[in-house]
Design a protein around this motif. Structure first.
Motif, PDB file in Angstrom:
ATOM      1  N   GLU A 229      22.993   1.590  31.520  1.00  0.00           N
ATOM      2  CA  GLU A 229      22.744   2.828  32.269  1.00  0.00           C
ATOM      3  C   GLU A 229      24.053   3.517  32.635  1.00  0.00           C
ATOM      4  O   GLU A 229      24.161   4.756  32.565  1.00  0.00           O
ATOM      5  N   GLN A 230      25.071   2.743  33.016  1.00  0.00           N
ATOM      6  CA  GLN A 230      26.367   3.330  33.332  1.00  0.00           C
ATOM      7  C   GLN A 230      26.978   3.995  32.100  1.00  0.00           C
ATOM      8  O   GLN A 230      27.561   5.090  32.193  1.00  0.00           O
ATOM      9  N   ILE A 231      26.826   3.372  30.949  1.00  0.00           N
ATOM     10  CA  ILE A 231      27.346   3.963  29.711  1.00  0.00           C
ATOM     11  C   ILE A 231      26.565   5.225  29.356  1.00  0.00           C
ATOM     12  O   ILE A 231      27.139   6.230  28.900  1.00  0.00           O
ATOM     13  N   THR A 232      25.253   5.215  29.589  1.00  0.00           N
ATOM     14  CA  THR A 232      24.429   6.405  29.340  1.00  0.00           C
ATOM     15  C   THR A 232      24.923   7.583  30.174  1.00  0.00           C
ATOM     16  O   THR A 232      25.065   8.707  29.678  1.00  0.00           O
ATOM     17  N   VAL A 233      25.194   7.327  31.465  1.00  0.00           N
ATOM     18  CA  VAL A 233      25.700   8.381  32.353  1.00  0.00           C
ATOM     19  C   VAL A 233      27.089   8.819  31.904  1.00  0.00           C
ATOM     20  O   VAL A 233      27.417  10.022  31.928  1.00  0.00           O
ATOM     21  N   ALA A 234      27.916   7.876  31.479  1.00  0.00           N
ATOM     22  CA  ALA A 234      29.252   8.219  30.983  1.00  0.00           C
ATOM     23  C   ALA A 234      29.152   9.137  29.764  1.00  0.00           C
ATOM     24  O   ALA A 234      29.941  10.087  29.614  1.00  0.00           O
ATOM     25  N   ASN A 235      28.178   8.891  28.907  1.00  0.00           N
ATOM     26  CA  ASN A 235      28.003   9.757  27.735  1.00  0.00           C
ATOM     27  C   ASN A 235      27.537  11.156  28.126  1.00  0.00           C
ATOM     28  O   ASN A 235      27.870  12.140  27.454  1.00  0.00           O
ATOM     29  N   ARG A 236      26.776  11.265  29.211  1.00  0.00           N
ATOM     30  CA  ARG A 236      26.404  12.594  29.708  1.00  0.00           C
ATOM     31  C   ARG A 236      27.644  13.365  30.143  1.00  0.00           C
ATOM     32  O   ARG A 236      27.793  14.561  29.853  1.00  0.00           O
ATOM     33  N   LEU A 237      28.546  12.658  30.852  1.00  0.00           N
ATOM     34  CA  LEU A 237      29.784  13.298  31.295  1.00  0.00           C
ATOM     35  C   LEU A 237      30.683  13.622  30.100  1.00  0.00           C
ATOM     36  O   LEU A 237      31.337  14.673  30.072  1.00  0.00           O
ATOM     37  N   TYR A 238      30.677  12.746  29.120  1.00  0.00           N
ATOM     38  CA  TYR A 238      31.483  12.971  27.915  1.00  0.00           C
ATOM     39  C   TYR A 238      31.085  14.270  27.223  1.00  0.00           C
ATOM     40  O   TYR A 238      31.940  15.001  26.712  1.00  0.00           O
ATOM     41  N   GLU A 239      29.769  14.568  27.216  1.00  0.00           N
ATOM     42  CA  GLU A 239      29.297  15.794  26.565  1.00  0.00           C
ATOM     43  C   GLU A 239      29.871  17.035  27.229  1.00  0.00           C
ATOM     44  O   GLU A 239      29.971  18.100  26.604  1.00  0.00           O
ATOM     45  N   LYS A 240      30.272  16.910  28.466  1.00  0.00           N
ATOM     46  CA  LYS A 240      30.824  18.048  29.204  1.00  0.00           C
ATOM     47  C   LYS A 240      32.357  18.066  29.190  1.00  0.00           C
ATOM     48  O   LYS A 240      32.968  19.132  29.072  1.00  0.00           O
ATOM     49  N   ARG A 241      32.962  16.855  29.299  1.00  0.00           N
ATOM     50  CA  ARG A 241      34.406  16.830  29.535  1.00  0.00           C
ATOM     51  C   ARG A 241      35.169  15.836  28.652  1.00  0.00           C
ATOM     52  O   ARG A 241      36.374  15.646  28.826  1.00  0.00           O
ATOM     53  N   GLY A 242      34.472  15.209  27.743  1.00  0.00           N
ATOM     54  CA  GLY A 242      35.132  14.225  26.902  1.00  0.00           C
ATOM     55  C   GLY A 242      35.584  13.023  27.725  1.00  0.00           C
ATOM     56  O   GLY A 242      34.962  12.656  28.738  1.00  0.00           O
ATOM     57  N   PHE A 243      36.694  12.399  27.322  1.00  0.00           N
ATOM     58  CA  PHE A 243      37.224  11.236  28.061  1.00  0.00           C
ATOM     59  C   PHE A 243      38.190  11.646  29.180  1.00  0.00           C
ATOM     60  O   PHE A 243      38.770  10.796  29.858  1.00  0.00           O
ATOM     61  N   LYS A 244      38.368  12.941  29.365  1.00  0.00           N
ATOM     62  CA  LYS A 244      39.365  13.445  30.319  1.00  0.00           C
ATOM     63  C   LYS A 244      39.221  12.883  31.730  1.00  0.00           C
ATOM     64  O   LYS A 244      40.238  12.617  32.391  1.00  0.00           O
ATOM     65  N   PRO A 245      37.996  12.670  32.272  1.00  0.00           N
ATOM     66  CA  PRO A 245      37.897  12.170  33.650  1.00  0.00           C
ATOM     67  C   PRO A 245      38.470  10.763  33.856  1.00  0.00           C
ATOM     68  O   PRO A 245      38.709  10.358  35.000  1.00  0.00           O
ATOM     69  N   TRP A 246      38.721  10.004  32.781  1.00  0.00           N
ATOM     70  CA  TRP A 246      39.194   8.628  32.920  1.00  0.00           C
ATOM     71  C   TRP A 246      40.695   8.535  32.596  1.00  0.00           C
ATOM     72  O   TRP A 246      41.120   8.875  31.486  1.00  0.00           O
ATOM     73  N   SER A 247      41.443   8.069  33.539  1.00  0.00           N
ATOM     74  CA  SER A 247      42.892   7.882  33.296  1.00  0.00           C
ATOM     75  C   SER A 247      43.138   6.812  32.247  1.00  0.00           C
ATOM     76  O   SER A 247      44.163   6.834  31.525  1.00  0.00           O
ATOM     77  N   CYS A 248      42.188   5.874  32.101  1.00  0.00           N
ATOM     78  CA  CYS A 248      42.321   4.794  31.133  1.00  0.00           C
ATOM     79  C   CYS A 248      41.998   5.227  29.701  1.00  0.00           C
ATOM     80  O   CYS A 248      41.922   4.375  28.800  1.00  0.00           O
ATOM     81  N   ARG A 249      41.806   6.499  29.500  1.00  0.00           N
ATOM     82  CA  ARG A 249      41.559   6.972  28.116  1.00  0.00           C
ATOM     83  C   ARG A 249      42.759   6.675  27.225  1.00  0.00           C
ATOM     84  O   ARG A 249      42.656   6.671  25.994  1.00  0.00           O
ATOM     85  N   ARG A 250      43.893   6.378  27.848  1.00  0.00           N
ATOM     86  CA  ARG A 250      45.107   6.088  27.084  1.00  0.00           C
ATOM     87  C   ARG A 250      44.990   4.819  26.239  1.00  0.00           C
ATOM     88  O   ARG A 250      45.747   4.613  25.290  1.00  0.00           O
ATOM     89  N   VAL A 251      44.029   3.962  26.602  1.00  0.00           N
ATOM     90  CA  VAL A 251      43.873   2.699  25.880  1.00  0.00           C
ATOM     91  C   VAL A 251      43.110   2.876  24.573  1.00  0.00           C
ATOM     92  O   VAL A 251      43.000   1.920  23.771  1.00  0.00           O
ATOM     93  N   LEU A 252      42.508   4.037  24.374  1.00  0.00           N
ATOM     94  CA  LEU A 252      41.683   4.255  23.187  1.00  0.00           C
ATOM     95  C   LEU A 252      42.547   4.446  21.937  1.00  0.00           C
ATOM     96  O   LEU A 252      43.635   4.977  21.999  1.00  0.00           O
TER      97      LEU A 252
END
Length: 252
Positions: A229-252
């Protein structure tokens, strides 16, 4: 006991305008007289007339006001008979105008595109304005008012709202590997963590962000929702803003 009704004394074409009347019960019948059970303006009395043979003649002799709006029963040309019930309802009318506000309505339409409990305004409502003409009718002192004309000066726009009817909480595990990497960086991969710092769960949502993408569909707090469920919600946010809200996007 007696009562007095004042007015003008005129008789023409079946309409009578009469004045200055005092009516009192007769002490004894007069030869050739006719006794009538009169109710005038809602007040009942027994009266006596003589030398007349129609309702119109009786009203003229009694000097009672009757105009075109009043209702006489039986009619003015009715032949009198002893003990006749004669009713005169005193009627008056007047018109008036007033500016009014017309309230808009809210029209709700169910849609499966939204989840139950959610809604979306698709058209804002706007009150309208009108000029109304009223007719007030008074019968024997009792008044009632109705609208007889309405001119719209500003059109009403009804509010339209879509109301969610979808009760299915679809799971979306897209980008699973990337979310696992971000979670390991954000929370050590602990999906139900709550350290009290205002960020919750494996992906460290704050409440405002969680609610902005309807995370409450699954749980009030992010760490109370399952990993999926947390990943589902994260994907909803991703559709709007990508990975930008997470500072840890640097690990990708």
């Amino acid at each position: 006991m007696s009562f007095t009704i004042k007015g003008a004394a005129v008789a023409a074409c079946g309409t009578l305008l009469l004045a200055g009347l005092t009516i009192a019960p007769a002490a004894a019948a007069t030869p050739g007289a006719v006794t009538l059970n009169l109710r005038y303006g809602g007040v009942s009395r027994t009266v006596e007339v003589h030398g007349v043979d129609t309702v119109a003649g009786a009203l003229a002799q009694l000097k009672l006001e009757v105009d075109a709006d009043d209702v006489v029963a039986p009619g003015l040309t009715t032949t009198l008979s002893d003990g006749l019930d004669l009713v005169v309802d005193v009627v008056s009318t007047k018109t008036s105008t007033k500016k009014v506000t017309l309230k808009y309505s809210t029209i709700k339409t169910a849609t499966k595109k939204l989840y139950k409990g959610d809604s979306k305004v698709v058209k804002k409502g706007r009150n309208g304005k009108a000029i109304r003409t009223y007719l007030t009718t008074t019968v024997n002192g009792e008044s009632s008012t109705v609208v007889i004309k309405e001119k719209i000066t500003k059109k009403v726009i009804n509010k339209k709202v879509l109301v969610g009817s979808n009760d299915k909480r679809a799971i979306n595990l897209a980008r699973l590997a990337k979310w696992n990497k971000i979670a390991k960086c954000e929370s050590g991969g602990r999906w139900h963590i709550n350290t009290g710092n205002g960020y919750y769960g494996g992906l460290q949502f704050n409440l405002a962000t969680w609610r902005s993408v309807k995370g409450q569909h699954f749980a009030k707090y992010p760490h109370k929702a399952s990993k999926a469920e947390q990943i589902t919600v994260a994907n909803r946010l991703y559709e709007k803003r990508g990975f930008k809200p997470w500072s840890c996007r640097r690990v990708l």
